[in-house]
Each structure stands twice: as structure tokens, then as C-alpha cells.
Scaffold this motif. Structure first.
Motif, PDB file in Angstrom:
ATOM      1  N   GLU A  27      28.333  12.832  -3.961  1.00 18.21           N
ATOM      2  CA  GLU A  27      27.777  14.187  -4.074  1.00 18.21           C
ATOM      3  C   GLU A  27      28.857  15.241  -3.901  1.00 18.21           C
ATOM      4  N   LEU A  28      29.764  15.007  -2.964  1.00 21.59           N
ATOM      5  CA  LEU A  28      30.834  15.962  -2.689  1.00 21.59           C
ATOM      6  C   LEU A  28      31.713  16.179  -3.909  1.00 21.59           C
ATOM      7  N   LEU A  29      32.119  15.109  -4.548  1.00 24.89           N
ATOM      8  CA  LEU A  29      33.024  15.211  -5.687  1.00 24.89           C
ATOM      9  C   LEU A  29      32.386  15.935  -6.862  1.00 24.89           C
ATOM     10  N   VAL A  30      31.086  15.780  -7.012  1.00 25.83           N
ATOM     11  CA  VAL A  30      30.395  16.392  -8.150  1.00 25.83           C
ATOM     12  C   VAL A  30      30.020  17.843  -7.866  1.00 25.83           C
ATOM     13  N   PHE A  31      29.597  18.142  -6.632  1.00 24.09           N
ATOM     14  CA  PHE A  31      28.973  19.442  -6.376  1.00 24.09           C
ATOM     15  C   PHE A  31      29.769  20.401  -5.495  1.00 24.09           C
ATOM     16  N   HIS A  32      30.930  19.998  -5.007  1.00 18.53           N
ATOM     17  CA  HIS A  32      31.714  20.903  -4.163  1.00 18.53           C
ATOM     18  C   HIS A  32      32.058  22.222  -4.858  1.00 18.53           C
ATOM     19  N   PRO A  33      32.426  22.227  -6.148  1.00 19.80           N
ATOM     20  CA  PRO A  33      32.727  23.513  -6.805  1.00 19.80           C
ATOM     21  C   PRO A  33      31.549  24.481  -6.808  1.00 19.80           C
ATOM     22  N   VAL A  34      30.341  23.977  -7.033  1.00 18.95           N
ATOM     23  CA  VAL A  34      29.163  24.844  -7.055  1.00 18.95           C
ATOM     24  C   VAL A  34      28.898  25.408  -5.666  1.00 18.95           C
ATOM     25  N   ASP A  35      29.116  24.589  -4.646  1.00 17.47           N
ATOM     26  CA  ASP A  35      28.926  25.053  -3.276  1.00 17.47           C
ATOM     27  C   ASP A  35      29.917  26.171  -2.955  1.00 17.47           C
ATOM     28  N   THR A  36      31.147  26.046  -3.441  1.00  8.85           N
ATOM     29  CA  THR A  36      32.143  27.082  -3.233  1.00  8.85           C
ATOM     30  C   THR A  36      31.698  28.405  -3.863  1.00  8.85           C
ATOM     31  N   VAL A  37      31.180  28.342  -5.092  1.00 11.30           N
ATOM     32  CA  VAL A  37      30.699  29.544  -5.773  1.00 11.30           C
ATOM     33  C   VAL A  37      29.576  30.206  -4.975  1.00 11.30           C
ATOM     34  N   ALA A  38      28.615  29.402  -4.498  1.00  6.80           N
ATOM     35  CA  ALA A  38      27.494  29.951  -3.728  1.00  6.80           C
ATOM     36  C   ALA A  38      27.977  30.611  -2.448  1.00  6.80           C
ATOM     37  N   LYS A  39      28.921  29.964  -1.725  1.00  4.43           N
ATOM     38  CA  LYS A  39      29.431  30.526  -0.475  1.00  4.43           C
ATOM     39  C   LYS A  39      30.171  31.836  -0.728  1.00  4.43           C
ATOM     40  N   ARG A  40      30.948  31.909  -1.811  1.00  8.37           N
ATOM     41  CA  ARG A  40      31.691  33.134  -2.093  1.00  8.37           C
ATOM     42  C   ARG A  40      30.761  34.282  -2.484  1.00  8.37           C
ATOM     43  N   LEU A  41      29.704  33.973  -3.186  1.00  5.60           N
ATOM     44  CA  LEU A  41      28.730  35.000  -3.531  1.00  5.60           C
ATOM     45  C   LEU A  41      28.006  35.506  -2.283  1.00  5.60           C
ATOM     46  N   MET A  42      27.651  34.580  -1.381  1.00  4.30           N
ATOM     47  CA  MET A  42      26.968  34.978  -0.153  1.00  4.30           C
ATOM     48  C   MET A  42      27.872  35.810   0.757  1.00  4.30           C
ATOM     49  N   SER A  43      29.180  35.531   0.720  1.00  2.00           N
ATOM     50  CA  SER A  43      30.109  36.237   1.609  1.00  2.00           C
ATOM     51  C   SER A  43      30.547  37.579   1.045  1.00  2.00           C
ATOM     52  N   ASN A  44      30.293  37.810  -0.240  1.00  2.00           N
ATOM     53  CA  ASN A  44      30.674  39.071  -0.851  1.00  2.00           C
ATOM     54  C   ASN A  44      29.721  40.191  -0.418  1.00  2.00           C
ATOM     55  N   LYS A  45      30.279  41.289   0.097  1.00  2.00           N
ATOM     56  CA  LYS A  45      29.461  42.392   0.597  1.00  2.00           C
ATOM     57  C   LYS A  45      29.360  43.546  -0.390  1.00  2.00           C
ATOM     58  N   ALA A  46      30.127  43.486  -1.472  1.00  2.00           N
ATOM     59  CA  ALA A  46      30.085  44.538  -2.481  1.00  2.00           C
ATOM     60  C   ALA A  46      28.998  44.242  -3.507  1.00  2.00           C
ATOM     61  N   LYS A  47      28.703  45.250  -4.308  1.00  2.00           N
ATOM     62  CA  LYS A  47      27.697  45.077  -5.347  1.00  2.00           C
ATOM     63  C   LYS A  47      28.212  44.111  -6.395  1.00  2.00           C
ATOM     64  N   VAL A  48      27.378  43.185  -6.789  1.00  2.00           N
ATOM     65  CA  VAL A  48      27.761  42.162  -7.757  1.00  2.00           C
ATOM     66  C   VAL A  48      27.321  42.577  -9.150  1.00  2.00           C
ATOM     67  N   SER A  49      28.264  42.532 -10.092  1.00  2.00           N
ATOM     68  CA  SER A  49      27.958  42.802 -11.490  1.00  2.00           C
ATOM     69  C   SER A  49      28.692  41.778 -12.339  1.00  2.00           C
ATOM     70  N   PHE A  50      28.412  41.768 -13.612  1.00  2.00           N
ATOM     71  CA  PHE A  50      29.055  40.796 -14.498  1.00  2.00           C
ATOM     72  C   PHE A  50      30.573  40.955 -14.493  1.00  2.00           C
ATOM     73  N   SER A  51      31.040  42.202 -14.395  1.00  2.00           N
ATOM     74  CA  SER A  51      32.481  42.460 -14.432  1.00  2.00           C
ATOM     75  C   SER A  51      33.195  42.054 -13.143  1.00  2.00           C
ATOM     76  N   THR A  52      32.458  41.989 -12.033  1.00  2.00           N
ATOM     77  CA  THR A  52      33.081  41.637 -10.750  1.00  2.00           C
ATOM     78  C   THR A  52      32.935  40.163 -10.389  1.00  2.00           C
ATOM     79  N   LEU A  53      32.178  39.423 -11.171  1.00  2.00           N
ATOM     80  CA  LEU A  53      31.954  38.009 -10.853  1.00  2.00           C
ATOM     81  C   LEU A  53      33.250  37.210 -10.848  1.00  2.00           C
ATOM     82  N   ASN A  54      34.107  37.457 -11.829  1.00  2.00           N
ATOM     83  CA  ASN A  54      35.332  36.673 -11.960  1.00  2.00           C
ATOM     84  C   ASN A  54      36.210  36.749 -10.707  1.00  2.00           C
TER      85      ASN A  54
END
Length: 299
Positions: A27-54
Motif C-alpha cells: 500500500e505504501l509504495l502505491v499510495f504514498h504520493p497521493v498521501d503527500t498531496v493530501a497532506k500538503r493541501l491540508m497544510s496550506n493556509k492560503a486560498k487554493v486555486s488552479f494556478s496555485t496548485l502546482n
């Protein structure tokens, strides 16, 4: 394992450790990247838009090649491996153990309070909740994994053993919020899964559920668990991803979040989690259900 026992445990402890551990590695090898994306989105305190996602998702590698971007989603893999494998062994092997204890000692109490059918499901859910509360012992590994994913500056070139020696109990920061998240989250995971098998799929002996039935039940349990635990999970993540020397009280996180980002911010990162929780949980669930009986033939 996920709720799969209607009564006494059928596999040895060694088989549960080997099967659940192998499912955690896969599970770790397959899903670790997605978990990283979720954690970074949760930790972001600024407004999220399509241009700021990258830049939010890829940080310093926002302008790098596709390959470098993908590899950047594997920070803290060593910490993640230690946490994920330990967590899966504990959760998949611990829940049936707690359920066995409840069945042996408190089955009559659950039956008299809820009836035989509901009592069996409530024992599954209660065993899951007890397992989730005890999961707090793995908090240091979870904290290191999250910091490596979203705040690598906190490490300053230090190795894991040096961090354990220097930081000590600060690695248990957010333990109360973790227990508050895990108790209802694990209750919902195992309870909703058992209820789906019992009432929707008509499965009375959970150990005899087919792959398709496990697939449906695990998604129902996972969606219920992730959704219920999402607000507390976000607070826990905000507490853990701060620098080691910066202690942030949970109530301060809650007040700042409501004031600056609004109540809906409690569910930041929920969509990526829900999108991955189906295949993620059914992946590990199916592997655990298959590998534990396999290892049970030899150990």
C-alpha cells in the motif's frame, strides 16, 4: 484485519503480522504520493486555486520535469514505511485481537444491550475504536512522516535517531487530538464495514465474505471513517507539521482556522482522500485478507 471475525480468531498472531505487514508495504509504495498531496493541501493556509496548485503540491520542484515532480512526492519514505507498516500490523492484527477479548468477556453485555445481530457489529466497531485509541503509540513515526512531507526544513540535516534523542516527548505533540480522531474514525471504519456486510450484503459470517463483498464493505467503512475524522485529522496535521520548537495548541489551530479560513476549511484535503480511499483501502484489505490465511497455512 478489517472486520472479518464473527467469533474466535482463526489465524495465528504470526500470520496476522506477516499478512498485514506485507499489505502495508504494498500500500505504501502505491499510495504514498497521493498521501503527500493530501497532506500538503491540508497544510496550506492560503486560498487554493488552479494556478496555485502546482507550487502547493510540488513545492521546490514546481518547475521541474514530470519525472522529478513525481519523485518529489516521495519525501520521508523511510519514516512513512516505518509508520505505515507498523500501523497496518497494529490495526489489522489488533482489531481482531480486541474483538476476541470483547467476544470472550463482554458478548452477553453487547447482546443484551443491542441484540445478537447488532451486538456483533457493535463489538466489531468497539474493537476498532479501542485499536484506534491505542494507535497513539505510533504517533512519533506519523509526526516525522508528516514533517518530512510538508515541512522538511524542520529536520535541518538531522537523522531519525538524533531527532528522537533531541525532541523526545515533542514527537507526541497532538496526542490528544490523535486519540480524539482515531476513536470515532476507527469505530466508523469497522462498524460501517460490518453493517454493510450484515444489512446490505447479507453476510453473517464476515470471514466468508467474497472479494466483491469485501470491496463494497471496505469502501463504505473507509468513506464513513475518513469523513467523520476529517476535521480532527486536519487539526492534528497542522499541529504536527510545525517546527519542532514551535508548540501550537490545538485550540489555537481551531480558532485561527475558523477566523482566517472559515468552517469549511476543516474539510480541506478531504476530496483527495475520498478519491483514493476506495482503491487504497480495498487494495490493502484484499491483500491482508488473502495473505493472512496464506501465511496461516505455514505459521
Amino acid at each position: 484485519m478489517s472486520p472479518s471475525h464473527s467469533g474466535k480468531g482463526k489465524e495465528s498472531g504470526t500470520a496476522r503480522v506477516l499478512g498485514s505487514g506485507a499489505s502495508g508495504v504494498a500500500e505504501l509504495l502505491v499510495f504514498h504520493p497521493v498521501d503527500t498531496v493530501a497532506k500538503r493541501l491540508m497544510s496550506n493556509k492560503a486560498k487554493v486555486s488552479f494556478s496555485t496548485l502546482n507550487p502547493i503540491i510540488f513545492k521546490d520542484y514546481a518547475t521541474a520535469s514530470v519525472g522529478r515532480k513525481f519523485l518529489s512526492l516521495f519525501p520521508g519514505l523511510g519514516y512513512a514505511a516505518g509508520y505505515k507498516v507498523s500501523q497496518r500490523i497494529y490495526k489489522f492484527g489488533g482489531q481482531p485481537w480486541f474483538n476476541d477479548i470483547l467476544t470472550r468477556n463482554y458478548k452477553d453485555h453487547f447482546t443484551s444491550a443491542f441484540g445478537e445481530r447488532k451486538g456483533k457489529m457493535m463489538m466489531q466497531a468497539a474493537a476498532g475504536s479501542l485499536t484506534g485509541i491505542g494507535e497513539v503509540v505510533l504517533l512519533p513515526l506519523d509526526a516525522l512522516k508528516i514533517k518530512r512531507q510538508v515541512n522538511p526544513e524542520a529536520f535541518r540535516g538531522r537523522g531519525v535517531f538524533r531527532i528522537f534523542l533531541e525532541e523526545g516527548t515533542t514527537l507526541y505533540r497532538g496526542w490528544g487530538w490523535t486519540m480524539a480522531r482515531n476513536a470515532p474514525g476507527s469505530f466508523a471504519l469497522f462498524g460501517a464495514s460490518a453493517a454493510t456486510k450484515e444489512y446490505v450484503l447479507g453476510v453473517t459470517d464476515y470471514s466468508k465474505a467474497t472479494w466483491t463483498q469485501n470491496f463494497i464493505a471496505s469502501i463504505a467503512g473507509a468513506v464513513a471513517s475518513i469523513t467523520i475524522a476529517a476535521p480532527l485529522d486536519l487539526v492534528k496535521t497542522r499541529i504536527q507539521n510545525a517546527n519542532f520548537e514551535h508548540k501550537v495548541p490545538g485550540l489555537t489551530v481551531v480558532k485561527d482556522l475558523v477566523r482566517n479560513e472559515g468552517p469549511t476549511a476543516f474539510f480541506k484535503g478531504l476530496t483527495p482522500k475520498l478519491l483514493v480511499v476506495g482503491p487504497k483501502l480495498v487494495f490493502s484489505y484484499t491483500l491482508a485478507q488473502s495473505l493472512i490465511p496464506f501465511f496461516g497455512k505455514y505459521v
